[in-house]
Design an enzyme around this catalytic site. Structure first.
Site, PDB file in Angstrom:
ATOM      1  N   ASP A   1     -33.097  38.092  57.727  1.00 62.22           N
ATOM      2  CA  ASP A   1     -31.970  38.098  56.795  1.00 62.22           C
ATOM      3  C   ASP A   1     -32.499  37.882  55.384  1.00 62.22           C
ATOM      4  O   ASP A   1     -33.699  38.012  55.133  1.00 62.22           O
ATOM      5  CB  ASP A   1     -30.932  37.037  57.200  1.00 62.22           C
ATOM      6  CG  ASP A   1     -31.499  35.612  57.122  1.00 62.22           C
ATOM      7  OD1 ASP A   1     -32.709  35.455  56.830  1.00 62.22           O
ATOM      8  OD2 ASP A   1     -30.740  34.661  57.351  1.00 62.22           O
TER       9      ASP A   1
ATOM     10  N   SER B   1     -24.118   9.881  50.524  1.00 62.84           N
ATOM     11  CA  SER B   1     -25.142   9.261  49.666  1.00 62.84           C
ATOM     12  C   SER B   1     -24.600   8.095  48.820  1.00 62.84           C
ATOM     13  O   SER B   1     -25.275   7.069  48.695  1.00 62.84           O
ATOM     14  CB  SER B   1     -25.790  10.305  48.761  1.00 62.84           C
ATOM     15  OG  SER B   1     -26.554  11.184  49.537  1.00 62.84           O
TER      16      SER B   1
ATOM     17  N   SER C   1     -27.852  18.350  44.504  1.00 65.80           N
ATOM     18  CA  SER C   1     -27.676  19.127  45.738  1.00 65.80           C
ATOM     19  C   SER C   1     -27.124  20.500  45.379  1.00 65.80           C
ATOM     20  O   SER C   1     -27.057  20.870  44.207  1.00 65.80           O
ATOM     21  CB  SER C   1     -26.818  18.350  46.736  1.00 65.80           C
ATOM     22  OG  SER C   1     -26.960  18.940  48.020  1.00 65.80           O
TER      23      SER C   1
ATOM     24  N   TYR D   1     -27.229  17.106  61.899  1.00 63.86           N
ATOM     25  CA  TYR D   1     -26.868  15.720  62.223  1.00 63.86           C
ATOM     26  C   TYR D   1     -25.418  15.620  62.712  1.00 63.86           C
ATOM     27  O   TYR D   1     -25.000  14.588  63.219  1.00 63.86           O
ATOM     28  CB  TYR D   1     -27.093  14.799  61.010  1.00 63.86           C
ATOM     29  CG  TYR D   1     -26.506  15.352  59.738  1.00 63.86           C
ATOM     30  CD1 TYR D   1     -25.190  15.139  59.396  1.00 63.86           C
ATOM     31  CD2 TYR D   1     -27.289  16.136  58.885  1.00 63.86           C
ATOM     32  CE1 TYR D   1     -24.653  15.673  58.240  1.00 63.86           C
ATOM     33  CE2 TYR D   1     -26.758  16.683  57.729  1.00 63.86           C
ATOM     34  CZ  TYR D   1     -25.440  16.439  57.415  1.00 63.86           C
ATOM     35  OH  TYR D   1     -24.905  16.986  56.270  1.00 63.86           O
TER      36      TYR D   1
ATOM     37  N   MET E   1     -24.513  23.695  64.385  1.00 63.38           N
ATOM     38  CA  MET E   1     -23.411  23.012  63.705  1.00 63.38           C
ATOM     39  C   MET E   1     -22.347  24.045  63.343  1.00 63.38           C
ATOM     40  O   MET E   1     -22.586  25.250  63.433  1.00 63.38           O
ATOM     41  CB  MET E   1     -23.898  22.264  62.464  1.00 63.38           C
ATOM     42  CG  MET E   1     -24.298  23.127  61.290  1.00 63.38           C
ATOM     43  SD  MET E   1     -24.736  22.157  59.849  1.00 63.38           S
ATOM     44  CE  MET E   1     -23.135  21.910  59.102  1.00 63.38           C
TER      45      MET E   1
ATOM     46  N   VAL F   1     -32.620  19.458  62.417  1.00 60.58           N
ATOM     47  CA  VAL F   1     -32.156  18.917  61.123  1.00 60.58           C
ATOM     48  C   VAL F   1     -30.649  18.703  61.137  1.00 60.58           C
ATOM     49  O   VAL F   1     -30.113  17.978  60.306  1.00 60.58           O
ATOM     50  CB  VAL F   1     -32.522  19.826  59.927  1.00 60.58           C
ATOM     51  CG1 VAL F   1     -34.013  19.910  59.739  1.00 60.58           C
ATOM     52  CG2 VAL F   1     -31.896  21.198  60.053  1.00 60.58           C
TER      53      VAL F   1
ATOM     54  N   GLY G   1     -33.322  26.052  52.515  1.00 63.79           N
ATOM     55  CA  GLY G   1     -33.682  24.853  51.746  1.00 63.79           C
ATOM     56  C   GLY G   1     -34.322  23.769  52.591  1.00 63.79           C
ATOM     57  O   GLY G   1     -35.400  23.253  52.245  1.00 63.79           O
TER      58      GLY G   1
ATOM     59  N   ASN H   1     -34.336  17.742  44.639  1.00 61.48           N
ATOM     60  CA  ASN H   1     -33.149  16.989  45.079  1.00 61.48           C
ATOM     61  C   ASN H   1     -33.077  15.604  44.453  1.00 61.48           C
ATOM     62  O   ASN H   1     -32.096  14.887  44.651  1.00 61.48           O
ATOM     63  CB  ASN H   1     -33.077  16.888  46.620  1.00 61.48           C
ATOM     64  CG  ASN H   1     -33.991  15.801  47.149  1.00 61.48           C
ATOM     65  OD1 ASN H   1     -35.010  15.468  46.537  1.00 61.48           O
ATOM     66  ND2 ASN H   1     -33.646  15.240  48.297  1.00 61.48           N
TER      67      ASN H   1
ATOM     68  N   LYS I   1     -30.047  22.939  43.188  1.00 62.12           N
ATOM     69  CA  LYS I   1     -31.412  22.491  43.493  1.00 62.12           C
ATOM     70  C   LYS I   1     -32.504  23.320  42.811  1.00 62.12           C
ATOM     71  O   LYS I   1     -33.531  22.781  42.416  1.00 62.12           O
ATOM     72  CB  LYS I   1     -31.634  22.481  45.011  1.00 62.12           C
ATOM     73  CG  LYS I   1     -30.973  21.297  45.706  1.00 62.12           C
ATOM     74  CD  LYS I   1     -31.323  21.293  47.188  1.00 62.12           C
ATOM     75  CE  LYS I   1     -30.953  19.971  47.825  1.00 62.12           C
ATOM     76  NZ  LYS I   1     -31.344  19.889  49.235  1.00 62.12           N
TER      77      LYS I   1
HETATM   78  P1  NAD Z   1     -29.815  27.461  53.987  1.00 60.40           P
HETATM   79  O1  NAD Z   1     -28.550  28.236  53.826  1.00 60.40           O
HETATM   80  O2  NAD Z   1     -30.700  27.252  52.815  1.00 60.40           O
HETATM   81  O3  NAD Z   1     -30.700  28.170  55.161  1.00 60.40           O
HETATM   82  C1  NAD Z   1     -30.110  28.689  56.325  1.00 60.40           C
HETATM   83  C2  NAD Z   1     -31.165  29.046  57.354  1.00 60.40           C
HETATM   84  O4  NAD Z   1     -30.495  29.350  58.585  1.00 60.40           O
HETATM   85  C3  NAD Z   1     -31.989  30.308  57.014  1.00 60.40           C
HETATM   86  O5  NAD Z   1     -33.309  30.137  57.492  1.00 60.40           O
HETATM   87  C4  NAD Z   1     -31.266  31.388  57.819  1.00 60.40           C
HETATM   88  O6  NAD Z   1     -32.086  32.497  58.097  1.00 60.40           O
HETATM   89  C5  NAD Z   1     -30.926  30.615  59.069  1.00 60.40           C
HETATM   90  N1  NAD Z   1     -29.838  31.200  59.853  1.00 60.40           N
HETATM   91  C6  NAD Z   1     -28.588  31.510  59.444  1.00 60.40           C
HETATM   92  N2  NAD Z   1     -27.866  32.016  60.475  1.00 60.40           N
HETATM   93  C7  NAD Z   1     -28.688  32.014  61.556  1.00 60.40           C
HETATM   94  C8  NAD Z   1     -28.540  32.425  62.907  1.00 60.40           C
HETATM   95  N3  NAD Z   1     -27.399  32.924  63.361  1.00 60.40           N
HETATM   96  N4  NAD Z   1     -29.601  32.274  63.747  1.00 60.40           N
HETATM   97  C9  NAD Z   1     -30.762  31.752  63.307  1.00 60.40           C
HETATM   98  N5  NAD Z   1     -30.971  31.367  62.032  1.00 60.40           N
HETATM   99  C10 NAD Z   1     -29.940  31.497  61.174  1.00 60.40           C
HETATM  100  O7  NAD Z   1     -29.361  26.084  54.616  1.00 60.40           O
HETATM  101  P2  NAD Z   1     -30.116  24.666  54.533  1.00 60.40           P
HETATM  102  O8  NAD Z   1     -29.667  23.961  53.309  1.00 60.40           O
HETATM  103  O9  NAD Z   1     -31.571  24.858  54.758  1.00 60.40           O
HETATM  104  O10 NAD Z   1     -29.443  23.907  55.759  1.00 60.40           O
HETATM  105  C11 NAD Z   1     -29.764  24.266  57.096  1.00 60.40           C
HETATM  106  C12 NAD Z   1     -29.307  23.146  58.018  1.00 60.40           C
HETATM  107  O11 NAD Z   1     -30.007  21.954  57.702  1.00 60.40           O
HETATM  108  C13 NAD Z   1     -27.809  22.797  57.904  1.00 60.40           C
HETATM  109  O12 NAD Z   1     -27.337  22.544  59.193  1.00 60.40           O
HETATM  110  C14 NAD Z   1     -27.817  21.513  57.107  1.00 60.40           C
HETATM  111  O13 NAD Z   1     -26.731  20.667  57.432  1.00 60.40           O
HETATM  112  C15 NAD Z   1     -29.107  20.873  57.567  1.00 60.40           C
HETATM  113  N6  NAD Z   1     -29.701  19.952  56.594  1.00 60.40           N
HETATM  114  C16 NAD Z   1     -30.008  18.710  57.045  1.00 60.40           C
HETATM  115  C17 NAD Z   1     -30.592  17.811  56.181  1.00 60.40           C
HETATM  116  C18 NAD Z   1     -30.911  16.439  56.678  1.00 60.40           C
HETATM  117  O14 NAD Z   1     -31.272  15.574  55.853  1.00 60.40           O
HETATM  118  N7  NAD Z   1     -30.837  16.197  57.964  1.00 60.40           N
HETATM  119  C19 NAD Z   1     -30.886  18.178  54.853  1.00 60.40           C
HETATM  120  C20 NAD Z   1     -30.561  19.469  54.428  1.00 60.40           C
HETATM  121  C21 NAD Z   1     -29.967  20.355  55.321  1.00 60.40           C
END
Ligand code: NAD
Length: 302
Positions: free
Chosen positions: A171, A35, A80, A247, A221, A245, A147, A105, A84
């Protein structure tokens, strides 16, 4: 290299003045974030007198940091993890999306009044639009209730997606999904339902009935790189849009499978760019130079 660094220092010395306004990023850990590069590049490109700095702030330092933001009359901040949700108690107002997500955010400081926004969902929806994908009035299926997923679900419902099927594993995030569904049902016209991701027959059925499918979990990822919960290619069809989502890597195992079927795909880079662009516009009143930033961040659509 030395000359290049000299030039950077000179540019900085000329750019930062007694009038320069400060925008901060408050999170922990945060040193890896892209950022600061994104916003400072955009300020420099447009000749705007702002500087963006990352601050390592955890929950314990958050209240003092927000007091500091007010006292220093900073223009705003990005927030972040892990701040948040925790930051909400220190703000004066929330946007509808931030309120529905229970997460902020972006903070905008309007003459001492601090408003919390959530631009993650805006970023996702804008990245679809930028890629000529129009999901409004249609059905989408989305996996996740953390999130990123919640922000997308709330914004999609606010923007006018007609129907949404949400899947998650059972979960600790399951409760989140139930709460999000209740809020979306109360506050928007979107018809929304929740299913267990373990029910793969239902997942297949809902994807078959959707215009767009998206992964909004960390599946694909590290430490789950190379993995997907989609069992095989029969879950996808060529006219389905498939987005992720994630990247990094830029192509997850799921996106690779979707491409092999012939689906139009999109990774999470556009979401990052457009969540930043939305915050940038709130702070400066100016549009982020999107095409320039795509070159800087090396964002290409398929
Ligand atoms: P978080 O920890 O808030 O949520 C995790 C999610 O993943 C939950 O829904 C959980 O149930 C699920 N999960 C965990 N293990 C799993 C599995 N084995 N099988 C299926 N589902 C599973 O995380 P977050 O902040 O929401 O981030 C999630 C992803 O989004 C990350 O990869 C992060 O890098 C990406 N992200 C991308 C952006 C963007 O701008 N592109 C922004 C925020 C987050």
């Amino acid at each position: 290299m030395k000359n290049k660094n000299r030039k950077k220092e000179k540019d900085m010395a000329e750019r930062i003045t007694g009038h320069t306004e400060l925008i901060g990023l408050m999170a922990y850990p945060i040193r890896h974030s892209s950022s600061p590069t994104m916003h400072n590049e955009a300020f420099a490109y447009l000749g705007l007198d702002y500087a963006y700095l990352a601050f390592e702030v955890d929950n314990d330092a958050l209240e003092d940091s927000i007091k500091g933001l007010r006292a220093l009359r900073m223009a705003g901040a990005n927030i972040s993890m892990p701040n948040k949700a925790a930051v909400i108690q220190y703000l004066d107002r929330l946007s509808p999306a931030a309120e529905l997500c229970g997460a902020v955010n972006t903070i905008v400081n309007d003459n001492g009044v601090l408003t919390g926004h959530n631009t993650d969902g805006i970023g996702y929806m804008q990245s679809l639009k930028d890629n000529n994908i129009d999901v409004l009035g249609k059905k989408m299926t989305i996996v996740g209730s953390g999130g990123a997923a919640t922000a997308i679900q709330v914004q999609a419902a606010l923007d006018g997606v007609a129907e949404m099927s949400i899947f998650n594993i059972k979960d600790k995030f399951w409760k989140n999904a139930e709460a999000t569904i209740q809020k979306i049902n109360e506050r928007t016209e979107c018809k929304v339902a929740l299913y267990d991701l373990a029910d793969l027959d239902k997942l297949k059925e809902e994807i078959a009935d959707s215009y767009l499918f998206t992964n909004a979990t960390g599946m694909g990822m590290k430490p789950l790189e190379g993995q997907t919960y989609i069992p095989d290619k029969s879950f996808f069809r060529p006219d389905l849009i498939v987005t992720d989502v994630v990247y990094s890597p830029s192509e997850t195992a799921m996106l690779k499978m979707a491409k092999e079927v012939g689906c139009k795909t999109m990774n999470g880079m556009g979401m990052i760019l457009f969540q930043g662009a939305a915050a940038f516009e709130m702070w400066t009143g100016k549009k982020m130079p999107i095409e320039h930033m795509k070159k800087v961040l090396d964002i290409k659509y398929d």
